[in-house]
Design an enzyme around this catalytic site. Sequence first.
Site, PDB file in Angstrom:
ATOM      1  N   CYS A   2     -18.142  -2.667  -8.370  1.00 35.85           N
ATOM      2  CA  CYS A   2     -18.612  -3.250  -8.818  1.00 35.85           C
ATOM      3  C   CYS A   2     -20.151  -3.190  -8.994  1.00 35.85           C
ATOM      4  O   CYS A   2     -20.833  -2.553  -7.777  1.00 35.85           O
ATOM      5  CB  CYS A   2     -18.542  -5.215  -8.566  1.00 35.85           C
ATOM      6  SG  CYS A   2     -16.873  -5.242  -7.834  1.00 35.85           S
ATOM      7  N   ARG A  38     -19.278   1.898 -11.050  1.00 34.64           N
ATOM      8  CA  ARG A  38     -18.797   1.487  -9.779  1.00 34.64           C
ATOM      9  C   ARG A  38     -17.415   1.179  -9.063  1.00 34.64           C
ATOM     10  O   ARG A  38     -17.424   0.319  -8.560  1.00 34.64           O
ATOM     11  CB  ARG A  38     -20.268   0.159  -8.957  1.00 34.64           C
ATOM     12  CG  ARG A  38     -21.869   1.510  -9.211  1.00 34.64           C
ATOM     13  CD  ARG A  38     -22.350   0.296  -8.466  1.00 34.64           C
ATOM     14  NE  ARG A  38     -22.242  -0.042  -7.121  1.00 34.64           N
ATOM     15  CZ  ARG A  38     -23.315   0.727  -6.676  1.00 34.64           C
ATOM     16  NH1 ARG A  38     -23.537   1.209  -6.387  1.00 34.64           N
ATOM     17  NH2 ARG A  38     -23.033   0.511  -5.025  1.00 34.64           N
ATOM     18  N   TRP A  86     -14.745  -4.245 -10.066  1.00 36.65           N
ATOM     19  CA  TRP A  86     -13.851  -2.481  -9.938  1.00 36.65           C
ATOM     20  C   TRP A  86     -12.732  -4.163  -9.317  1.00 36.65           C
ATOM     21  O   TRP A  86     -12.783  -5.043  -8.200  1.00 36.65           O
ATOM     22  CB  TRP A  86     -14.099  -1.695  -8.830  1.00 36.65           C
ATOM     23  CG  TRP A  86     -13.111  -1.335  -7.533  1.00 36.65           C
ATOM     24  CD1 TRP A  86     -12.361  -0.383  -8.725  1.00 36.65           C
ATOM     25  CD2 TRP A  86     -12.110  -1.555  -6.687  1.00 36.65           C
ATOM     26  NE1 TRP A  86     -11.528   0.249  -7.837  1.00 36.65           N
ATOM     27  CE2 TRP A  86     -11.060  -0.533  -7.173  1.00 36.65           C
ATOM     28  CE3 TRP A  86     -11.965  -2.180  -5.778  1.00 36.65           C
ATOM     29  CZ2 TRP A  86     -10.703  -0.098  -5.785  1.00 36.65           C
ATOM     30  CZ3 TRP A  86     -11.381  -2.473  -5.021  1.00 36.65           C
ATOM     31  CH2 TRP A  86     -10.031  -1.264  -4.915  1.00 36.65           C
ATOM     32  N   ASN A 112     -20.286  -8.352  -5.594  1.00 30.36           N
ATOM     33  CA  ASN A 112     -19.556  -7.578  -5.326  1.00 30.36           C
ATOM     34  C   ASN A 112     -19.480  -7.513  -3.618  1.00 30.36           C
ATOM     35  O   ASN A 112     -19.912  -8.057  -3.462  1.00 30.36           O
ATOM     36  CB  ASN A 112     -20.337  -6.455  -5.357  1.00 30.36           C
ATOM     37  CG  ASN A 112     -20.235  -5.273  -4.801  1.00 30.36           C
ATOM     38  OD1 ASN A 112     -19.187  -4.922  -4.544  1.00 30.36           O
ATOM     39  ND2 ASN A 112     -21.174  -4.291  -4.726  1.00 30.36           N
ATOM     40  N   GLY A 113     -18.605  -7.523  -3.998  1.00 30.58           N
ATOM     41  CA  GLY A 113     -17.621  -7.394  -2.312  1.00 30.58           C
ATOM     42  C   GLY A 113     -16.269  -8.997  -2.032  1.00 30.58           C
ATOM     43  O   GLY A 113     -15.762  -8.731  -3.129  1.00 30.58           O
ATOM     44  N   GLU A 496      -9.610  19.297   0.065  1.00 31.86           N
ATOM     45  CA  GLU A 496     -10.840  18.259  -1.447  1.00 31.86           C
ATOM     46  C   GLU A 496     -10.251  19.332  -2.761  1.00 31.86           C
ATOM     47  O   GLU A 496     -10.073  18.662  -3.590  1.00 31.86           O
ATOM     48  CB  GLU A 496     -12.236  19.248  -0.914  1.00 31.86           C
ATOM     49  CG  GLU A 496     -13.164  19.176  -2.160  1.00 31.86           C
ATOM     50  CD  GLU A 496     -13.266  18.024  -2.404  1.00 31.86           C
ATOM     51  OE1 GLU A 496     -12.797  16.944  -1.995  1.00 31.86           O
ATOM     52  OE2 GLU A 496     -14.514  17.300  -3.150  1.00 31.86           O
ATOM     53  N   LYS A 500      -9.222  16.710  -5.575  1.00 35.48           N
ATOM     54  CA  LYS A 500      -9.739  16.398  -7.040  1.00 35.48           C
ATOM     55  C   LYS A 500      -8.790  16.561  -7.790  1.00 35.48           C
ATOM     56  O   LYS A 500      -8.727  16.152  -8.971  1.00 35.48           O
ATOM     57  CB  LYS A 500     -10.457  17.769  -7.300  1.00 35.48           C
ATOM     58  CG  LYS A 500     -12.242  18.275  -6.430  1.00 35.48           C
ATOM     59  CD  LYS A 500     -12.904  16.877  -6.835  1.00 35.48           C
ATOM     60  CE  LYS A 500     -13.218  15.444  -6.337  1.00 35.48           C
ATOM     61  NZ  LYS A 500     -14.008  15.447  -4.948  1.00 35.48           N
ATOM     62  N   GLU A 503      -7.219  12.611  -8.193  1.00 36.43           N
ATOM     63  CA  GLU A 503      -8.059  12.183  -8.289  1.00 36.43           C
ATOM     64  C   GLU A 503      -8.725  11.568 -10.285  1.00 36.43           C
ATOM     65  O   GLU A 503      -9.020  10.712 -10.706  1.00 36.43           O
ATOM     66  CB  GLU A 503      -9.650  11.606  -7.554  1.00 36.43           C
ATOM     67  CG  GLU A 503     -10.520  12.556  -7.413  1.00 36.43           C
ATOM     68  CD  GLU A 503     -11.139  12.045  -6.830  1.00 36.43           C
ATOM     69  OE1 GLU A 503     -11.338  11.092  -6.849  1.00 36.43           O
ATOM     70  OE2 GLU A 503     -12.032  13.162  -6.139  1.00 36.43           O
ATOM     71  N   HIS A 519       6.017  25.337   9.274  1.00 36.03           N
ATOM     72  CA  HIS A 519       6.444  24.004  10.201  1.00 36.03           C
ATOM     73  C   HIS A 519       7.405  23.392   9.379  1.00 36.03           C
ATOM     74  O   HIS A 519       7.073  21.835   9.662  1.00 36.03           O
ATOM     75  CB  HIS A 519       5.052  23.480  10.701  1.00 36.03           C
ATOM     76  CG  HIS A 519       4.769  24.948  11.887  1.00 36.03           C
ATOM     77  ND1 HIS A 519       5.775  24.899  12.981  1.00 36.03           N
ATOM     78  CD2 HIS A 519       3.632  25.700  11.760  1.00 36.03           C
ATOM     79  CE1 HIS A 519       5.079  26.022  13.462  1.00 36.03           C
ATOM     80  NE2 HIS A 519       4.353  26.681  12.604  1.00 36.03           N
ATOM     81  N   LYS A 622     -17.155   4.711  -7.811  1.00 36.72           N
ATOM     82  CA  LYS A 622     -17.855   5.162  -6.800  1.00 36.72           C
ATOM     83  C   LYS A 622     -18.092   5.407  -5.861  1.00 36.72           C
ATOM     84  O   LYS A 622     -18.067   6.066  -4.411  1.00 36.72           O
ATOM     85  CB  LYS A 622     -19.011   5.455  -7.705  1.00 36.72           C
ATOM     86  CG  LYS A 622     -20.643   6.246  -7.891  1.00 36.72           C
ATOM     87  CD  LYS A 622     -19.317   7.911  -7.679  1.00 36.72           C
ATOM     88  CE  LYS A 622     -20.889   9.032  -6.977  1.00 36.72           C
ATOM     89  NZ  LYS A 622     -19.850  10.685  -6.593  1.00 36.72           N
TER      90      LYS A 622
HETATM   91  O1  M6R Z   1     -20.441   7.519  -0.544  1.00 37.05           O
HETATM   92  P1  M6R Z   1     -19.592   8.358   0.091  1.00 37.05           P
HETATM   93  O2  M6R Z   1     -20.368   9.940   0.034  1.00 37.05           O
HETATM   94  O3  M6R Z   1     -19.603   7.984   1.750  1.00 37.05           O
HETATM   95  O4  M6R Z   1     -18.074   8.523  -0.668  1.00 37.05           O
HETATM   96  C1  M6R Z   1     -16.769   8.767  -0.047  1.00 37.05           C
HETATM   97  C2  M6R Z   1     -15.757   8.560  -0.557  1.00 37.05           C
HETATM   98  O5  M6R Z   1     -15.158   7.704  -1.265  1.00 37.05           O
HETATM   99  C3  M6R Z   1     -15.718   9.763  -2.241  1.00 37.05           C
HETATM  100  O6  M6R Z   1     -15.931  11.034  -1.461  1.00 37.05           O
HETATM  101  C4  M6R Z   1     -14.490   9.649  -2.828  1.00 37.05           C
HETATM  102  O7  M6R Z   1     -13.560  10.508  -1.807  1.00 37.05           O
HETATM  103  C5  M6R Z   1     -14.424  10.339  -3.775  1.00 37.05           C
HETATM  104  N1  M6R Z   1     -13.876   9.975  -4.933  1.00 37.05           N
HETATM  105  C6  M6R Z   1     -14.354  11.994  -3.582  1.00 37.05           C
HETATM  106  O8  M6R Z   1     -14.413  12.801  -4.668  1.00 37.05           O
END
Ligand code: M6R
Length: 627
Positions: A2, A38, A86, A112-113, A496, A500, A503, A519, A622
Amino acid sequence: MCGIVGYVGRTKAGDAASDHQHGALDVVIEGLRRLEYRGYDSAGVAVISDGHVESRKKSGKLTNLLAELEADPLQPAVVGIGHTRWATHGGPTDGNAHPHLADDGKLAVIHNGIIENFAPLKAELLGKGYQFKSETDTEVAAVLLGDIYRNQVRNLSEAMQLACQRLEGAFTLLAIHADQPDVVVAARRNSPLVVGLGEGENFLGSDVSGFIDYTRRAVELGQDQIVTITPDSVEITDFFGAPAQGHEYKVDWDATAAKKDGYPSFMEKEINEQPRAVRETLLGRTDTDGNLMLDELRIDESVLRSVDKIIVIACGTAAYAGQVARYAIEHWCRVPTEVELAHEFRYRDPIVDEKTLVIAISQSGETMDTLMAVRYAREQGAKVLAICNTNGSTIPRESDAVLYTHAGPEIAVASTKAFLAQITAAYLLGLYLAQLRGNKYRDEVADVLEDLGRIPDKIQQILDRADEVKKLARDFVDAKSVLFLGRHVGFPVALEGALKLKELAYIHAEGFAAGELKHGPIALIEEGQPVFVVVPSPRGRDSLHSKVVSNIQEIRARGAVTIVIAEEGDEAVKDYANHVIYVPQTPTLLAPLLTTVPLQLFACELASSKGYDVDQPRNLAKSVTVE
Ligand code: M6R
């Protein structure tokens, strides 16, 4: 999660505005545009106009709200609040969108929360005869606030204090009331909120991008504080009305940093900003004699010397940065180092004491899971050092020390430049500890720093050849599943790369340690299965390279289509690769700063060619400020 914006000024849009006065709706909408990363399930605004609260809200992205405002405009106003959501409680519908109104439509609230005790509060308010229009916890807070305002104190700040005393959970709440047409009141507990200081106008935002177009003077608030802004004043108290202080600071990036700059997406812009992100994170960390200095550390050297265990806590991409860093920290410092997902860490009764150094990595500095783990670690007596990209955010403020990455604002939801900056900062920390604890001589540290200093140009070389990777990505647009393999530091890079792709392109993707293949995961390989393999340098430990080359052969033999990321000059991989992406030569431990980049480009291009919004992937936000 949010995005929240609040504004109070003196001049309505359309009035003869002075240089630094703006219409409330314009400010709020521009803030929402910048904060949309956000959360983007729905959006809404409320203003006070001619003594009335007026609001508009709409499910879907901000553009839907803008269309609504065009069809049904709001009157010019000097006070406004805005929200981009969100969803947590209640689906992303028009009705669940914020603001929520109470006190017969005179009060508007955004949030927010998560209000954890919303159920008993709702039951209590239903018992008093109130009715609810949404399924949200926010409406419960709004009705509670309205009830207190109407029946106990006819002052919005005091009503907010009394309401907050009854709320449990995490919240940033912003409220406006028609009876107090030049005031916005906000409260924060475990959720982000920053004040922007203007002249004859003041601002509120979930982060500074909510008002960066108008001021760079910001005030960070502490826990459990309430702030009341008018055009000329900013008053901060605790939840019981006692005066409290915020911390004023200057925002060190400007509005252009949060613009796309001609790139089709923030994601692509941020991938391309990586040479700078690494360079700036390295900048100014050595003294005139070449000694590594990390002045922001603020933890006594004797404490750092006595550390007997390091635990890195983080989530998502930041946790993968921690996994990469672990190889280097253990190798350089000879201190046992664990990496743990922050949300798992505090629930397993970890062994943490005064001799444990906890490194919390977070781009946003607001990730609730990481914040809670930081608090837990400190309660156990550990020293916590944050690696963070966001000045003034909660995690560094609650840590014993901070090492800032200087990646600049990261707007795209998928993390790219922050990842490389996090690895860079963690490496600096590892070198610093190694130097301090006598594990490395100054010239050894200087050698690694020199290699690190060459990384930005090498990233640029990869970016200059981005078209090859993009073309390859378009060839895989119909892939249903992509696997990623790596060994040693290549393993977290593989994780990673898979994250990517998941997501951004919504493709099933999984990363494996190459040695783990036989394994179990090798059973997934069938004819045509695309597999990325991150190959270590043949100039490093020979066994590492040859074992990964064997892994490539094993999967090729079973029909995999192999896409190999290897170091320039590595001819051995050619015979077994359907496609090879070469990256410049670099020492093994630094390789993730290069090998990650093609994987980011691949995911971004593949998702774009599927027509997906790479900046705002579905279901994500985010900054994850709920647990
Ligand atoms: O703001 P932060 O680095 O604490 O966020 C951690 C994760 O939420 C963040 O890296 C998330 O996995 C991203 N969407 C990855 O691209």
